[in-house]
Design a protein around this motif. Sequence first.
Motif, PDB file in Angstrom:
ATOM      1  N   PRO A   1       0.809  -1.216   0.000  1.00 26.62           N
ATOM      2  CA  PRO A   1       0.000   0.000   0.000  1.00 26.62           C
ATOM      3  C   PRO A   1       0.841   1.264   0.000  1.00 26.62           C
ATOM      4  O   PRO A   1       2.010   1.260   0.387  1.00 26.62           O
ATOM      5  N   SER A   2       0.215   2.351  -0.424  1.00 26.10           N
ATOM      6  CA  SER A   2       0.794   3.674  -0.286  1.00 26.10           C
ATOM      7  C   SER A   2       0.244   4.320   0.986  1.00 26.10           C
ATOM      8  O   SER A   2      -0.537   3.713   1.724  1.00 26.10           O
ATOM      9  N   ILE A   3       0.630   5.560   1.239  1.00 23.81           N
ATOM     10  CA  ILE A   3       0.164   6.266   2.428  1.00 23.81           C
ATOM     11  C   ILE A   3      -1.269   6.747   2.252  1.00 23.81           C
ATOM     12  O   ILE A   3      -2.085   6.670   3.171  1.00 23.81           O
ATOM     13  N   SER A   4      -1.581   7.235   1.055  1.00 23.59           N
ATOM     14  CA  SER A   4      -2.922   7.738   0.766  1.00 23.59           C
ATOM     15  C   SER A   4      -3.190   7.591  -0.720  1.00 23.59           C
ATOM     16  O   SER A   4      -2.307   7.174  -1.489  1.00 23.59           O
ATOM     17  N   HIS A   5      -4.389   7.973  -1.124  1.00 25.87           N
ATOM     18  CA  HIS A   5      -4.754   7.835  -2.533  1.00 25.87           C
ATOM     19  C   HIS A   5      -4.058   8.862  -3.418  1.00 25.87           C
ATOM     20  O   HIS A   5      -4.097   8.743  -4.643  1.00 25.87           O
ATOM     21  N   VAL A   6      -3.400   9.837  -2.828  1.00 28.38           N
ATOM     22  CA  VAL A   6      -2.783  10.912  -3.602  1.00 28.38           C
ATOM     23  C   VAL A   6      -1.633  10.410  -4.462  1.00 28.38           C
ATOM     24  O   VAL A   6      -1.443  10.879  -5.593  1.00 28.38           O
ATOM     25  N   ASP A   7      -0.834   9.471  -3.951  1.00 29.39           N
ATOM     26  CA  ASP A   7       0.341   8.985  -4.673  1.00 29.39           C
ATOM     27  C   ASP A   7       0.454   7.484  -4.428  1.00 29.39           C
ATOM     28  O   ASP A   7       0.772   7.054  -3.318  1.00 29.39           O
ATOM     29  N   THR A   8       0.179   6.698  -5.462  1.00 30.07           N
ATOM     30  CA  THR A   8       0.297   5.241  -5.325  1.00 30.07           C
ATOM     31  C   THR A   8       1.421   4.711  -6.209  1.00 30.07           C
ATOM     32  O   THR A   8       1.333   3.624  -6.782  1.00 30.07           O
ATOM     33  N   SER A   9       2.504   5.487  -6.293  1.00 32.90           N
ATOM     34  CA  SER A   9       3.641   5.093  -7.135  1.00 32.90           C
ATOM     35  C   SER A   9       4.699   4.310  -6.377  1.00 32.90           C
ATOM     36  O   SER A   9       5.561   3.686  -6.998  1.00 32.90           O
ATOM     37  N   LYS A  10       4.643   4.350  -5.051  1.00 31.80           N
ATOM     38  CA  LYS A  10       5.670   3.708  -4.235  1.00 31.80           C
ATOM     39  C   LYS A  10       5.023   2.991  -3.064  1.00 31.80           C
ATOM     40  O   LYS A  10       3.915   3.327  -2.647  1.00 31.80           O
ATOM     41  N   VAL A  11       5.742   2.025  -2.518  1.00 32.63           N
ATOM     42  CA  VAL A  11       5.225   1.222  -1.412  1.00 32.63           C
ATOM     43  C   VAL A  11       5.655   1.839  -0.093  1.00 32.63           C
ATOM     44  O   VAL A  11       6.830   2.178   0.101  1.00 32.63           O
ATOM     45  N   TRP A  12       4.708   1.973   0.806  1.00 31.22           N
ATOM     46  CA  TRP A  12       4.958   2.441   2.177  1.00 31.22           C
ATOM     47  C   TRP A  12       5.051   1.196   3.055  1.00 31.22           C
ATOM     48  O   TRP A  12       4.051   0.601   3.425  1.00 31.22           O
ATOM     49  N   PHE A  13       6.272   0.785   3.384  1.00 33.93           N
ATOM     50  CA  PHE A  13       6.458  -0.485   4.080  1.00 33.93           C
ATOM     51  C   PHE A  13       5.847  -0.488   5.477  1.00 33.93           C
ATOM     52  O   PHE A  13       5.414  -1.532   5.971  1.00 33.93           O
ATOM     53  N   GLU A  14       5.828   0.656   6.127  1.00 32.08           N
ATOM     54  CA  GLU A  14       5.141   0.746   7.411  1.00 32.08           C
ATOM     55  C   GLU A  14       3.669   0.357   7.251  1.00 32.08           C
ATOM     56  O   GLU A  14       3.112  -0.415   8.043  1.00 32.08           O
TER      57      GLU A  14
END
Length: 420
Positions: free
Chosen positions: A321-334
């Motif tokens: 997943p990403s942090i929010s719907h604004v940017d889903t280009s990278k993975v947020w490992f947390e």
Amino acid sequence: MSGSSRRSAPWMIAAALIAAALVAGATTAASGDGPSDAPTADVASDPTLSVALAYEFLDARVDEFCDGAGHCLPRSYEGGFFTDLPTWDFTPSFVYDDALVVIAYTARGLPDDIRRAQTIGDTLLFVQANDPIGDGRVRTSYEPHGIRQGRVEITGPGTFTGNQAWAGMALARLFHATGESKYLDGAVRIAEWIQTNTADMARAPFGYTGGQLENGSSLEWKSTEHNTDIAGFFTQLAQLTGDPVWADRAAVATAFVAAMQSADGHVDTGTLLDGSTTNVYPVPLDAQTWTLLGTGDPRYGAAVDWALANLMATDGPYTGPSISHVDTSKVWFEGSGHLALALKLRDGAGDADRAEALLSSIRLGQRDAANGDGKGIVATSTDGLDSGFGDLYYASLHTGATAWYLLAAAGDNPFSLPVD
């Protein structure tokens, strides 16, 4: 504005420190870890080894900054953006991350784990007791170099409600693990600060506001994340103290969270400045995962499904997943950690496989991600993930991401006390 002050804190504080040159020439952390030291075993395919090495990463971070009185505070970020600029080494320790590390240690519960967890818990009590206001609060972040010298150096002076609740949950866990009353006493002091300074029973939907800024002004918006944190924390206090008032207060926070759920199942970030109007932008991951973890209410399974459908990212070999719907280009490992944990605990059809896929991608990042050391987990798959809250996240080793991975691997919910 509404949302998570802990999200924006690393970048905003970093920018301030650069501008003021407050950390120029700071002592570089001597962790001894680096790409050349990375283990040769394949952590990506060996979950047991992966977990052991992730704990080794936390051990080194906790042991790095300690004083002679048994206080230790690990730096939150290291490597890449937070270390490699020519004139600085960003070392602050965020209490949210510290709380996760404490809870991750109690999840495994080896004698050295509990000892290290107590050194952090004792430090939280130390900074609470030595705060310049001294009313039970803790701050956003502290400088570990100061702790090593036996003093309190505040680097993030804001008093944000979610951070308070996380520090309280860490102390509650330590009381549960050790029986030492000082931890419960500290947790109750934090809870009383939250109740006195942030409870809003005047503006519907009722709940808890964002906290206070350094100048003492109140943040009038309400956050879904913060109220979820409070729901978990106050429920723990009700169990530990036997005082039903904490259960009543937890119910207020829980009702606020319910009011933020939309018809399609997703949960909005909170309210605008008026404390009532729903803030629909951005839609963050933790409002979808923590709501299920923090309340245990199956209605938020729909929010988890929404996250799986709308917030997933693929960045090279990494998926999550990403942090929010604004940017889903990278993975947020947390976020991969708490989404995996939510799936594990929901335990619906296909959830175990989905959780394992997320954990497998974290392990791959543990081995291969930029700025890694083969042990800890970096915050993002590559640099520059836009949170949607006005800041960027970076591929730097992160105690919080590592702790969330360990909690997910263990199936341990930080919002709940372990069943005896």
